[in-house]
Design an enzyme around this catalytic site. Structure first.
Site, PDB file in Angstrom:
ATOM      1  N   ASP A 169      10.755  24.101 -32.956  1.00  0.00           N
ATOM      2  CA  ASP A 169      11.098  23.976 -31.291  1.00  0.00           C
ATOM      3  C   ASP A 169       9.637  23.262 -30.710  1.00  0.00           C
ATOM      4  O   ASP A 169       8.780  23.084 -31.443  1.00  0.00           O
ATOM      5  CB  ASP A 169      11.506  25.212 -30.759  1.00  0.00           C
ATOM      6  CG  ASP A 169      10.736  26.344 -30.917  1.00  0.00           C
ATOM      7  OD1 ASP A 169       9.396  26.178 -31.162  1.00  0.00           O
ATOM      8  OD2 ASP A 169      10.887  27.497 -30.901  1.00  0.00           O
ATOM      9  N   SER A 182       4.659  35.615 -31.803  1.00  0.00           N
ATOM     10  CA  SER A 182       6.163  34.978 -32.264  1.00  0.00           C
ATOM     11  C   SER A 182       5.911  34.115 -33.549  1.00  0.00           C
ATOM     12  O   SER A 182       7.006  33.966 -34.068  1.00  0.00           O
ATOM     13  CB  SER A 182       6.751  34.089 -31.180  1.00  0.00           C
ATOM     14  OG  SER A 182       5.909  33.024 -30.861  1.00  0.00           O
ATOM     15  N   HIS A 224       7.010  26.113 -32.332  1.00  0.00           N
ATOM     16  CA  HIS A 224       7.101  26.784 -33.520  1.00  0.00           C
ATOM     17  C   HIS A 224       7.241  25.794 -34.613  1.00  0.00           C
ATOM     18  O   HIS A 224       8.049  25.051 -34.354  1.00  0.00           O
ATOM     19  CB  HIS A 224       8.184  27.864 -33.517  1.00  0.00           C
ATOM     20  CG  HIS A 224       7.809  28.980 -32.562  1.00  0.00           C
ATOM     21  ND1 HIS A 224       8.458  29.097 -31.295  1.00  0.00           N
ATOM     22  CD2 HIS A 224       7.036  30.034 -32.547  1.00  0.00           C
ATOM     23  CE1 HIS A 224       8.096  30.119 -30.385  1.00  0.00           C
ATOM     24  NE2 HIS A 224       7.343  30.608 -31.180  1.00  0.00           N
TER      25      HIS A 224
END
Length: 366
Positions: free
Chosen positions: A331, A47, A334
């Site tokens: 977040d 991600s 990340h």
């Protein structure tokens, strides 16, 4: 990485590095068969560098809702599938290296024709080195599948340029960027309850050896498909990200020792692996991106870099902050765009403390 990212991306910041990712492409500048093409970034990983592939999967690991992408100018602030508020490290590096298009996500409808000559992004939130990694998200693309997809792209490039020209383009003008490994710990070996049995049968050495064996095979496959320039990020300080601090009720200056120990153990083996591959695969260059130290430096000395809010996430699970450029993390997993800019600079122009044996500008010039 996961739900909005338990991909632990914040950790890998790594590097992603050089990749240019986005499911939106800029208008190509020049003909695709033009010898003056600057090259391509082929991006593999999780991600941290997913630019929208998970938008096309039935998965719990998605970043397709606001406020994700709120500061991504190319989309006007609309979510693109990036697990951050703006550009990833790969986006920033690609821009700095002069590539006119963001690498198109492989699963996007426009990943066809001349677009792919600027690069393709295969990364997937929740993906890992091992095929079992990330299964809690239902669907994700692991490294083996991502390389299968690159094989499809490779054949398409042959058709676009001709076999000889395509081989030369991939070998001399393209960079393979790999940002993976964190999920194999956070969403596999360390997964609460689900992985207790695995930790009984596999000690940390055995598990990290399995990761290295699989990654060796995966990188060798990319070499056999004509990859020659590689940048591989190590695993960041996964015991120090907001998610780990929160679930373990730690203070801001504390880290989860087991998770951090696993990262350090894997990173040492990864560095040795890349040295071996460079020596044994003729014509190859493997660059080691020391994401661990890069991220730890930012976490430890955030005020020095203008990240006055420290490691407290800015969104989307928290109340959206106005001073997003003051936060290290977007977040719990990340990094923010502001942090990505700082990290990308070191990957592009830094010394061997953070990226060795050369930085990304030097790799591109080979």
């Amino acid at each position: 990485m996961a739900f909005c990212g338990v991909d632990l991306c914040g950790v890998k910041l790594i590097m992603v590095l050089l990749v240019v990712t986005s499911f939106m492409s800029f208008i190509p500048k020049g003909d695709a068969a033009d010898d003056k093409l600057l090259g391509a970034s082929f991006i593999f990983g999780d991600s941290l560098v997913d630019a929208g592939n998970n938008n096309y999967l039935n998965t719990l690991s998605k970043a397709d809702s606001t406020p994700n992408g709120i500061d991504f100018e190319a989309s006007g602030g609309t979510p693109t599938g990036r697990f951050t508020n703006g550009r990833t490290i790969g986006d920033i590096v690609g821009e700095e290296l002069g590539i006119p298009n963001y690498a198109t996500p492989f699963l996007a409808p426009n990943a066809t024709g001349k677009n792919i000559l600027y690069g393709v992004n295969y990364a997937s939130g929740g993906g890992g080195i091992l095929n079992a990694t990330g299964r809690i998200f239902v669907n994700r693309l692991g490294m083996d599948v991502q390389i299968d997809y690159f094989n499809i792209t490779r054949k398409q490039i042959d058709k676009l340029m001709g076999a000889s020209k395509a081989r030369d383009y991939i070998q001399k003008k393209s960079i393979m960027s790999i940002t993976v490994g964190s999920n194999d710990f956070l969403n596999n070996y360390l997964l609460p309850v689900v992985s207790v049995g695995a930790r009984i049968t596999q000690n940390p050495d055995t598990f990290t050896d399995e990761m290295i064996t699989h990654l060796r095979n995966q990188l060798t496959r990319l070499y056999q498909l004509d990859g020659r320039k590689f940048v591989v990020g190590n695993v960041g300080p996964i015991g120090c990200i907001p998610y780990q601090k929160t679930i373990n009720q730690l203070n801001e200056n504390e880290c989860v020792e087991l998770a951090d120990q696993l990262a350090r153990k894997y990173n040492a083996k990864l560095k040795d692996l890349l040295t071996q591959l460079s020596e044994n695969l003729p014509g190859s260059t493997f660059v080691y991106a020391n994401v661990y130290d890069l991220v730890m430096e930012l976490i430890t000395n955030y005020k020095k870099y203008g990240q006055y809010a420290g490691i407290i996430p800015c969104g989307p699970t928290s109340s959206l902050c106005q001073d997003r450029d003051k936060h290290v993390f977007w977040d719990p997993y990340h990094p923010s765009q502001a942090a990505n800019v700082l990290l990308a600079k070191q990957l592009l122009d830094g010394d061997t403390k953070y990226i060795s044996p050369m930085n990304l500008r030097q790799l591109r010039s080979l």
